[in-house]
Write a protein that holds these residues in place. Structure first.
Motif, mmCIF file in Angstrom:
data_model
loop_
_atom_site.group_PDB
_atom_site.id
_atom_site.type_symbol
_atom_site.label_atom_id
_atom_site.label_comp_id
_atom_site.label_asym_id
_atom_site.label_seq_id
_atom_site.Cartn_x
_atom_site.Cartn_y
_atom_site.Cartn_z
ATOM 1 N N SER A 193 -2.577 3.632 -3.550
ATOM 2 C CA SER A 193 -2.384 2.467 -4.416
ATOM 3 C C SER A 193 -2.204 1.203 -3.594
ATOM 4 C CB SER A 193 -1.163 2.661 -5.320
ATOM 5 O OG SER A 193 -1.334 3.754 -6.191
ATOM 6 N N ARG A 249 -5.721 1.677 -7.924
ATOM 7 C CA ARG A 249 -5.372 3.055 -7.569
ATOM 8 C C ARG A 249 -6.647 3.870 -7.350
ATOM 9 N NH1 ARG A 249 -1.224 4.703 -11.484
ATOM 10 N NH2 ARG A 249 0.057 3.435 -10.081
ATOM 11 N N TYR A 284 0.854 -1.191 0.000
ATOM 12 C CA TYR A 284 0.000 0.000 0.000
ATOM 13 C C TYR A 284 0.889 1.240 0.000
ATOM 14 C CZ TYR A 284 -3.241 3.607 1.724
ATOM 15 O OH TYR A 284 -3.977 4.750 1.879
ATOM 16 N N SER A 306 -8.049 7.719 -6.699
ATOM 17 C CA SER A 306 -7.621 9.119 -6.792
ATOM 18 C C SER A 306 -8.606 10.030 -6.066
ATOM 19 C CB SER A 306 -7.505 9.535 -8.260
ATOM 20 O OG SER A 306 -8.751 9.952 -8.769
ATOM 21 N N TYR A 363 -11.750 4.229 -8.756
ATOM 22 C CA TYR A 363 -10.727 3.205 -8.630
ATOM 23 C C TYR A 363 -10.263 2.794 -10.033
ATOM 24 C CZ TYR A 363 -11.960 2.349 -3.686
ATOM 25 O OH TYR A 363 -12.179 2.465 -2.334
ATOM 26 N N THR A 379 -0.794 -2.574 -4.382
ATOM 27 C CA THR A 379 -0.074 -3.304 -5.423
ATOM 28 C C THR A 379 0.118 -4.758 -4.992
ATOM 29 O OG1 THR A 379 1.076 -1.298 -6.132
ATOM 30 C CG2 THR A 379 2.032 -3.404 -6.792
ATOM 31 N N THR A 395 -2.347 -3.613 -9.798
ATOM 32 C CA THR A 395 -2.403 -2.435 -8.934
ATOM 33 C C THR A 395 -3.796 -1.818 -8.992
ATOM 34 O OG1 THR A 395 -0.057 -1.955 -9.222
ATOM 35 C CG2 THR A 395 -1.447 -0.139 -8.489
ATOM 36 N N THR A 430 -3.182 10.151 -4.809
ATOM 37 C CA THR A 430 -3.655 8.792 -5.047
ATOM 38 C C THR A 430 -3.253 7.882 -3.904
ATOM 39 O OG1 THR A 430 -1.655 8.188 -6.268
ATOM 40 C CG2 THR A 430 -3.512 9.058 -7.553
#
Length: 974
Positions: free
Chosen positions: A199, A275, A166, A277, A228, A201, A273, A197
């Motif tokens: 994220s 993400r 993260y 925002s 997302y 992963t 990933t 953002t």
């Protein structure tokens, strides 16, 4: 007709023929001895003689079960005469042949290749002999040992904010939350421009399709459009916009509610990933994200959840463990047990693991038993005085309990007893499916989704293949409708409802567009079709709309039309008799077919006639298989009714009209279309003799008032519904809309039997739809009957093209606004504005004697050309556009977001394989279920040859897409 004419393709065929004739000059008589050499890879090291025959070994290394690991082998003829290779190429278990010999005759010093993949279905070590024949006098057959191993693919993983994997960009604010957040805290940020953002992963994954879900703590000030993005490595593969003001509601796992971020996403690499925002209309919250490989399904059950149970009086709860509570029991004789039960599983192999709160005094031999249903498979003893030590997921340490274990019946149980040398701890158990055979062939999965959705996608194809048709149907039947929200009524006169505004000249036309045209419903239709998870409900509801028609040409306000569409949605999997009840009293239908105007003194037969002719029984008596009953005396089909019957049904349907306006809800000058019609007994025909209906049923005398008129209506609809024609008449039409225009009588009979067997069931149409889609006549990889299938109507044609290529807004930052109806009006279809009660095209249209083709009713020279031009506009922009993003609808007043698709994958395939075969393989499966003819394939390969001037990978991808979607083979769904 687009940029590539038949003459262009013909010239390409000539080129192919010339190349083929040139190839005939290879075989010349020679003398000498052939000598085979085999090399791993395509490069031949200087001075190397290759892999030794019989004693050589090639190690494929380690892959993930279900993920092929290919190796290319090169064969060289080091002799002085032609070398002949003969098949088959024999391979041991766990290996598959990806590509055979490029040629089987090699001149001296010539080479060819073949490709073998380590491709096991389950974890393990695989080894054996690769062997094939040659004319080498010494090395025949040629043998080499190949070996490799496979590990279990990762299935389920959770990353919480704060976990490894993260990360954030920008200033996020961490907030503790012991009540609702996954890890008892979350990160939060005010709305911004998208620069900030968070994220998650996930690494070390197997390529494939993954279900992606997120959780958050809802808040009244949270964003309604939190964005997302899902990435395959660095490549965007999809986006979802969610409402974080409400609780996630897709499913519950590990005691936490989760929200699916769209359909499964397919990745080609090993990293996924997600993400989030800050480009949103409210506060965004970053909590946890969960992934689950499609076909490798995982689940966690914690103690305290409904799937956890105990027996015996020796259990007590203590703080600690995964969700801050564990069950503990002191060592006894085994009378106290704790059981975790996982149900609804697909058959396959499952990895099982457990976690516990370690402490001194816990048993060092705590016995966990794994059961297939109620059958014990094994018992594993673990040391609970030490922490679990196999792996970490979602910040929790887990211990594998052996396996993987085969589960055949859909239920897996794990049982812990107190028969141990110390205290035993029952906390959480986790399972994941580690190996799953594909239950469905690839072509049939695509065909199924062409019939049951608005278009296949890579993720959806993989998902259906892994869980099977029935499981997918069950999921679809349980999903809520994407649906249509109820719209407020406006005055009947648009000039009154939308007065001119001198301060804003756009206000009146926008008001008229949104409240007096089908525009908002048409946009909602396309956004539902592009993004809605309830794909099957949408297809069936649209089929019901085409059978039982109300048209926006007459019912002009979207608020008037919406209740009718909601009925179609509501009853797509419901009971047809109840559907007829609600449709009959729908105010939109009352307007469209004039039942709202029909009184005893001025009866109107329109609804009565269409109820019989189009909505229930048809014009002629039917056998159970949908064929006409024939009068033995005349040799003609037997009519189901005459004008007298129509007159009698007209009488009984009088007196119903619009409900009074709701003065607290509806504006002056509006008509109440939101509520069902009501009856005025003074306008209902109670006269004697009472009307005689089917089967010589005469309505009773002595009825009066609202109750009497209501009883007449119910008796009348029962009388129609009980006619033996209804089952085959409606079943055949549903088959035609979903599968094929010309179903065999046996197919109709099988489905009609299901319709009749469920006549009183609230889920009648659910079972009818299941029977339609699972029938042997619907299933199979390919259909050869020339009358099979149906022409895709314009909306289906367009959506089948858009859905596979990640449709989003024009700037790729949001979802499409759905303003796509203008894209199909020139093709002959105007959504929710069919030209007549016979729908968008005549249901009895014949394209040859005895061969039905309803959709061909709107295919003519003009619309044929329009289809080709639409294909051109989708695939091929002007020459200055060098982006794989294809903007189909730009931003405008009517299209505030626009629509685009992403052709990046096609461009990548064109670049990776100059031959064009990988590109066509992708288009053939994704758009045509593998049915592309060899002639069509050869012509397209010629047109996209990189030897042609200007054929960059981008142009080749666009050209191939255009040639596929403009073809008859694509436009006729088979």
């Amino acid at each position: 007709m687009g940029r590539y004419s038949s003459a262009t393709l013909a010239r390409g065929a000539v080129v192919i023929a010339v190349i083929a004739m040139g190839a005939l000059g290879i075989g010349l008589a020679q003398t000498g001895t052939p000598r085979i050499q085999l090399f791993e890879g395509t490069a031949i090291p200087a001075g190397s003689t290759g892999i030794p025959d019989d004693t050589g070994t090639v190690n494929f290394g380690t892959t993930v079960a279900g993920t092929p690991r290919p190796i290319t082998f090169t064969v060289r003829n080091a002799g002085t005469a032609n070398l002949t290779l003969s098949g088959p190429i024999n391979l041991p278990t766990g290996f598959t042949l990806t590509a055979g010999f490029g040629t089987t005759t090699l001149a001296p010093n010539a080479t060819t290749t073949f490709v073998v993949a380590l491709n096991p279905a389950a974890p393990g070590v695989y080894t054996g002999m690769l062997s094939f024949g040659t004319n080498d006098p010494v090395r025949n057959p040629f043998n080499v040992t190949i070996t490799g191993s496979a590990t279990a693919p990762p299935g389920l993983a959770i990353i919480d904010n704060g976990d490894a994997g993260y990360s954030t960009a920008g200033r996020w604010f961490s907030q503790p939350d012991a009540a609702g957040a996954f890890g008892k805290d979350f990160d939060r940020l005010p709305p911004g421009a998208g620069a900030n953002t968070a994220s998650w992963t996930f690494t070390g994954l197997a390529p494939g399709s993954y279900r992606v879900a997120a959780t958050w703590r809802p808040d009244a000030g949270a964003a309604g459009n939190a964005r997302y993005s899902v990435l395959d490595g660095t490549r965007l593969v999809g986006e979802a916009f969610v409402n974080q003001a409400v609780l996630p509601a897709s499913f519950i796992d590990a005691g936490q509610p989760w929200h699916d971020l769209g359909e499964p996403y397919t990745i080609s690499g090993t990293t996924l990933t997600v993400r989030l925002s800050d480009q949103a209309n409210g506060t965004v919250t970053a909590d946890a994200v969960r992934i689950e490989r499609v076909g490798f399904m995982g689940k966690v059950v914690d103690n305290g959840e409904s799937a956890f149970s105990t027996t015996g009086a020796g259990w007590a709860t203590r703080p600690g463990g995964m969700q801050d509570q564990v069950h503990v029991a002191r060592s006894t004789s085994g009378a106290n047990t704790a059981t975790w039960t996982f149900t609804g599983l697909a058959p396959g192999l499952y990895r099982v693991s457990a976690t516990w709160a370690a402490q001194t005094g816990n048993a060092t031999n705590a016995p966990y038993t794994v059961l297939n249903g109620n059958m014990p498979l094994t018992t594993i003893r673990v040391n609970q005085s030490q922490p679990p030590g196999t792996f970490t997921d979602a910040g929790v340490r887990w211990q594998d309990l052996g396996g993987p274990y085969p589960i055949a019946g859909g239920t897996l149980r794990v049982r812990l007893t107190d028969q141990a040398n110390g205290q035993v701890v029952a906390d959480a158990v986790r399972i994941e499916r580690v190996s799953a055979a594909q239950l469905v062939s690839l072509p049939d999965a695509v065909r199924f989704l062409q019939q049951a959705t608005w278009g296949p996608t890579d993720g959806l194809i993989a998902y259906v293949r892994s869980i099977g048709f029935n499981a997918w149907l069950d999921e679809q039947f349980a999903l809520p409708a994407s649906g249509y929200p109820t719209l407020p009524l406006f005055p009947n006169d648009s000039a009154t409802g939308c007065p001119a505004n001198p301060n804003d000249p756009n206000a009146q036309p926008i008001c008229i567009r949104d409240n007096y045209t089908m525009y908002p419903l048409q946009c909602r239709f396309f956004t539902n079709a592009l993004y809605g998870r309830d794909q099957l409900r949408q297809r069936v509801a649209f089929a019901l709309h085409q059978i039982v028609v109300v048209s926006g040409l007459d019912v002009t306000q979207p608020s008037w039309m919406t209740p009718y569409l909601q009925i179609c949605d509501r009853h797509a999997f419901g009971n047809y008799r109840q559907f007829l009840q609600e449709i009959t009293l729908n105010a939109g239908m009352g307007n469209y077919l004039d039942m709202a105007l029909s009184t005893r003194t001025r009866p109107n037969e329109n609804y009565a006639r269409e109820l019989l002719q189009l909505f229930s029984i048809g014009l002629f008596e039917l056998n159970p298989d949908g064929t006409f009953k024939i009068d033995p005396n005349t040799g003609q089909a037997i009519p189901t009714y005459d004008q007298t019957v129509v007159d009698n049904f007209t009488r009984v349907l009088t007196g119903w009209s619009f409900a009074p306006r709701n003065t607290t809800r509806d504006p002056p000058g509006s008509t109440n279309y939101l509520d069902p019609m009501v009856v005025n007994p003074n306008n209902h025909d109670f006269a004697t003799p009472r009307p005689v209906l089917f089967n010589n049923y005469q309505l009773p005398t002595g009825r009066s008032g609202i109750a009497g008129a209501t009883a007449d209506l119910n008796d009348t609809l029962d009388n129609v519904y009980n006619h033996p024609n209804v089952g085959p008449f409606i079943s055949k039409q549903l088959i035609q809309h979903l599968v094929t225009s010309n179903p065999s009588p046996a197919y109709v009979a099988r489905v009609a039997a299901v319709f009749d067997a469920h006549r009183t069931s609230p889920h009648q149409l659910r079972e009818v739809v299941r029977a339609i889609l699972l029938d042997p006549e619907a299933r199979g990889d390919f259909k050869t009957d020339p009358t099979y299938g149906h022409l895709k109507h314009p909306a289906l044609f367009l959506l089948n093209v858009l859905r596979p290529f990640r449709p989003l807004s024009a700037n790729r930052t949001a979802l499409s606004d759905g303003h796509l109806n203008p894209q199909i009006t020139s093709l002959g279809m105007d959504i929710y504005r069919p030209p007549s009660v016979f729908s968008y095209y005549p249901p009895d249209k014949e394209i040859a004697p005895g061969v039905l083709g309803p959709e061909f009713g709107i295919l003519n020279t003009s619309t044929t050309l329009a289809r080709a031009n639409r294909a051109d506009s989708i695939a091929i922009p002007n020459s200055s556009n060098t982006s794989p993003i294809r903007v189909l609808v730009g931003v405008s007043r009517d299209a505030p977001a626009g629509t685009s698709i992403d052709l990046t994958e096609l461009v990548d395939l064109a670049a990776a394989d100059p031959s064009g075969n990988l590109l066509l393989d992708k288009l053939n499966i994704l758009l045509m279920a593998g049915s592309m003819s060899s002639e069509m394939r050869a012509s397209i390969l010629t047109a996209i040859s990189p030897s042609l001037s200007g054929n960059t990978p981008l142009r080749r991808a666009r050209t191939a897409l255009y040639l596929v979607i403009s073809s008859a083979q694509f436009q006729v769904q088979r």
